[in-house]
Design a protein around this motif. Structure first.
Motif, PDB file in Angstrom:
ATOM      1  N   VAL A  85       0.845  -1.198   0.000  1.00 26.81           N
ATOM      2  CA  VAL A  85       0.000   0.000   0.000  1.00 26.81           C
ATOM      3  C   VAL A  85       0.879   1.246   0.000  1.00 26.81           C
ATOM      4  N   LYS A  86       2.009   1.195   0.674  1.00 22.81           N
ATOM      5  CA  LYS A  86       2.939   2.337   0.694  1.00 22.81           C
ATOM      6  C   LYS A  86       3.403   2.675  -0.726  1.00 22.81           C
ATOM      7  N   ASP A  87       3.625   1.646  -1.562  1.00 20.04           N
ATOM      8  CA  ASP A  87       3.991   1.882  -2.967  1.00 20.04           C
ATOM      9  C   ASP A  87       2.874   2.603  -3.706  1.00 20.04           C
ATOM     10  N   VAL A  88       1.634   2.269  -3.387  1.00 17.28           N
ATOM     11  CA  VAL A  88       0.489   2.942  -4.012  1.00 17.28           C
ATOM     12  C   VAL A  88       0.496   4.418  -3.629  1.00 17.28           C
ATOM     13  N   LEU A  89       0.736   4.704  -2.359  1.00 18.85           N
ATOM     14  CA  LEU A  89       0.790   6.099  -1.907  1.00 18.85           C
ATOM     15  C   LEU A  89       1.944   6.857  -2.566  1.00 18.85           C
ATOM     16  N   ARG A  90       3.083   6.195  -2.754  1.00 21.99           N
ATOM     17  CA  ARG A  90       4.209   6.838  -3.470  1.00 21.99           C
ATOM     18  C   ARG A  90       3.812   7.158  -4.910  1.00 21.99           C
ATOM     19  N   LYS A 124      -1.448  13.055   0.775  1.00 24.88           N
ATOM     20  CA  LYS A 124      -1.862  13.383   2.137  1.00 24.88           C
ATOM     21  C   LYS A 124      -3.335  13.043   2.345  1.00 24.88           C
ATOM     22  N   LEU A 125      -4.172  13.378   1.380  1.00 25.36           N
ATOM     23  CA  LEU A 125      -5.590  13.059   1.472  1.00 25.36           C
ATOM     24  C   LEU A 125      -5.799  11.543   1.493  1.00 25.36           C
ATOM     25  N   GLY A 126      -5.094  10.833   0.627  1.00 22.67           N
ATOM     26  CA  GLY A 126      -5.209   9.381   0.581  1.00 22.67           C
ATOM     27  C   GLY A 126      -4.902   8.729   1.915  1.00 22.67           C
ATOM     28  N   LYS A 127      -3.908   9.248   2.624  1.00 19.75           N
ATOM     29  CA  LYS A 127      -3.525   8.694   3.927  1.00 19.75           C
ATOM     30  C   LYS A 127      -4.611   8.881   4.982  1.00 19.75           C
ATOM     31  N   THR A 128      -5.497   9.856   4.797  1.00 17.54           N
ATOM     32  CA  THR A 128      -6.561  10.116   5.780  1.00 17.54           C
ATOM     33  C   THR A 128      -7.833   9.338   5.477  1.00 17.54           C
ATOM     34  N   MET A 129      -7.888   8.682   4.322  1.00 12.30           N
ATOM     35  CA  MET A 129      -9.085   7.964   3.910  1.00 12.30           C
ATOM     36  C   MET A 129      -9.052   6.514   4.408  1.00 12.30           C
ATOM     37  N   LEU A 130     -10.195   5.860   4.325  1.00  8.60           N
ATOM     38  CA  LEU A 130     -10.257   4.428   4.601  1.00  8.60           C
ATOM     39  C   LEU A 130      -9.680   3.727   3.380  1.00  8.60           C
ATOM     40  N   ILE A 131      -8.606   2.974   3.582  1.00  9.25           N
ATOM     41  CA  ILE A 131      -7.962   2.253   2.479  1.00  9.25           C
ATOM     42  C   ILE A 131      -8.304   0.782   2.647  1.00  9.25           C
ATOM     43  N   ALA A 132      -8.860   0.205   1.588  1.00  9.30           N
ATOM     44  CA  ALA A 132      -9.257  -1.198   1.633  1.00  9.30           C
ATOM     45  C   ALA A 132      -8.572  -1.964   0.506  1.00  9.30           C
ATOM     46  N   VAL A 133      -8.122  -3.168   0.834  1.00  8.07           N
ATOM     47  CA  VAL A 133      -7.566  -4.084  -0.164  1.00  8.07           C
ATOM     48  C   VAL A 133      -8.559  -5.234  -0.287  1.00  8.07           C
ATOM     49  N   ASN A 134      -9.114  -5.358  -1.476  1.00  5.31           N
ATOM     50  CA  ASN A 134     -10.135  -6.387  -1.725  1.00  5.31           C
ATOM     51  C   ASN A 134     -11.264  -6.324  -0.698  1.00  5.31           C
ATOM     52  N   GLU A 162     -11.201  -5.233   2.415  1.00  7.54           N
ATOM     53  CA  GLU A 162     -10.819  -5.299   3.827  1.00  7.54           C
ATOM     54  C   GLU A 162      -9.906  -4.133   4.177  1.00  7.54           C
ATOM     55  N   SER A 163     -10.213  -3.461   5.272  1.00  4.33           N
ATOM     56  CA  SER A 163      -9.412  -2.320   5.719  1.00  4.33           C
ATOM     57  C   SER A 163      -7.969  -2.745   5.983  1.00  4.33           C
ATOM     58  N   ILE A 164      -7.038  -1.897   5.591  1.00  2.00           N
ATOM     59  CA  ILE A 164      -5.628  -2.191   5.864  1.00  2.00           C
ATOM     60  C   ILE A 164      -5.326  -2.114   7.362  1.00  2.00           C
ATOM     61  N   LEU A 165      -6.218  -1.523   8.136  1.00  2.00           N
ATOM     62  CA  LEU A 165      -6.027  -1.462   9.585  1.00  2.00           C
ATOM     63  C   LEU A 165      -6.104  -2.851  10.206  1.00  2.00           C
ATOM     64  N   GLN A 166      -6.710  -3.796   9.507  1.00  2.00           N
ATOM     65  CA  GLN A 166      -6.794  -5.177   9.987  1.00  2.00           C
ATOM     66  C   GLN A 166      -5.562  -5.978   9.584  1.00  2.00           C
ATOM     67  N   HIS A 167      -4.675  -5.365   8.835  1.00  4.19           N
ATOM     68  CA  HIS A 167      -3.489  -6.059   8.342  1.00  4.19           C
ATOM     69  C   HIS A 167      -2.242  -5.311   8.814  1.00  4.19           C
ATOM     70  N   ALA A 168      -1.364  -4.957   7.901  1.00  7.67           N
ATOM     71  CA  ALA A 168      -0.107  -4.301   8.268  1.00  7.67           C
ATOM     72  C   ALA A 168      -0.109  -2.813   7.915  1.00  7.67           C
ATOM     73  N   HIS A 169      -1.294  -2.203   7.902  1.00  6.44           N
ATOM     74  CA  HIS A 169      -1.465  -0.782   7.599  1.00  6.44           C
ATOM     75  C   HIS A 169      -0.792  -0.452   6.255  1.00  6.44           C
ATOM     76  N   PHE A 170       0.079   0.537   6.191  1.00  7.47           N
ATOM     77  CA  PHE A 170       0.679   0.928   4.907  1.00  7.47           C
ATOM     78  C   PHE A 170       1.651  -0.128   4.378  1.00  7.47           C
ATOM     79  N   LYS A 171       2.097  -1.029   5.237  1.00  6.00           N
ATOM     80  CA  LYS A 171       3.012  -2.094   4.815  1.00  6.00           C
ATOM     81  C   LYS A 171       2.266  -3.318   4.282  1.00  6.00           C
ATOM     82  N   THR A 172       0.946  -3.240   4.195  1.00  5.29           N
ATOM     83  CA  THR A 172       0.148  -4.363   3.706  1.00  5.29           C
ATOM     84  C   THR A 172       0.635  -4.788   2.322  1.00  5.29           C
ATOM     85  N   ALA A 173       0.995  -6.062   2.204  1.00  4.52           N
ATOM     86  CA  ALA A 173       1.488  -6.604   0.931  1.00  4.52           C
ATOM     87  C   ALA A 173       0.343  -6.781  -0.056  1.00  4.52           C
ATOM     88  N   LEU A 174       0.652  -6.579  -1.324  1.00  5.39           N
ATOM     89  CA  LEU A 174      -0.334  -6.721  -2.388  1.00  5.39           C
ATOM     90  C   LEU A 174       0.012  -7.898  -3.282  1.00  5.39           C
TER      91      LEU A 174
END
Length: 83
Positions: A27-32, A44-54, A56-68
């Protein structure tokens, strides 16, 4: 990994697109990518939003380090409140 990124709300306005396919391993690569192509304000706006992978919120995984994985869908969703 080829992933689909979906932009919603004000982030879609800043990027001027609703979705795109990019290469990213986390997810960090996506933000870059967002910062490099659409600017620091969009990142900056993207970091404040709910980010979901498939869905599921990345908060349930490794946050910005969530592997894709190939084919994953990353969604940037507005945070809604209510009560």
């Amino acid at each position: 990994m080829q992933v689909t990124v979906k932009y919603r709300a004000h982030l879609a306005t800043l990027t001027k697109i609703a979705s795109e396919q990019i290469t990213a391993a986390t997810v960090k690569d996506v933000l870059r990518h967002i910062k490099a192509h659409f600017g620091a304000e969009a990142e900056k706006l993207g970091k404040t939003m709910l980010i979901a992978v498939n869905g599921e919120s990345i908060l349930q995984h490794a946050h910005f380090k969530t592997a894709l994985q190939d084919g994953d869908e990353i969604s940037f969703l507005p945070i809604c409140g209510g009560g």
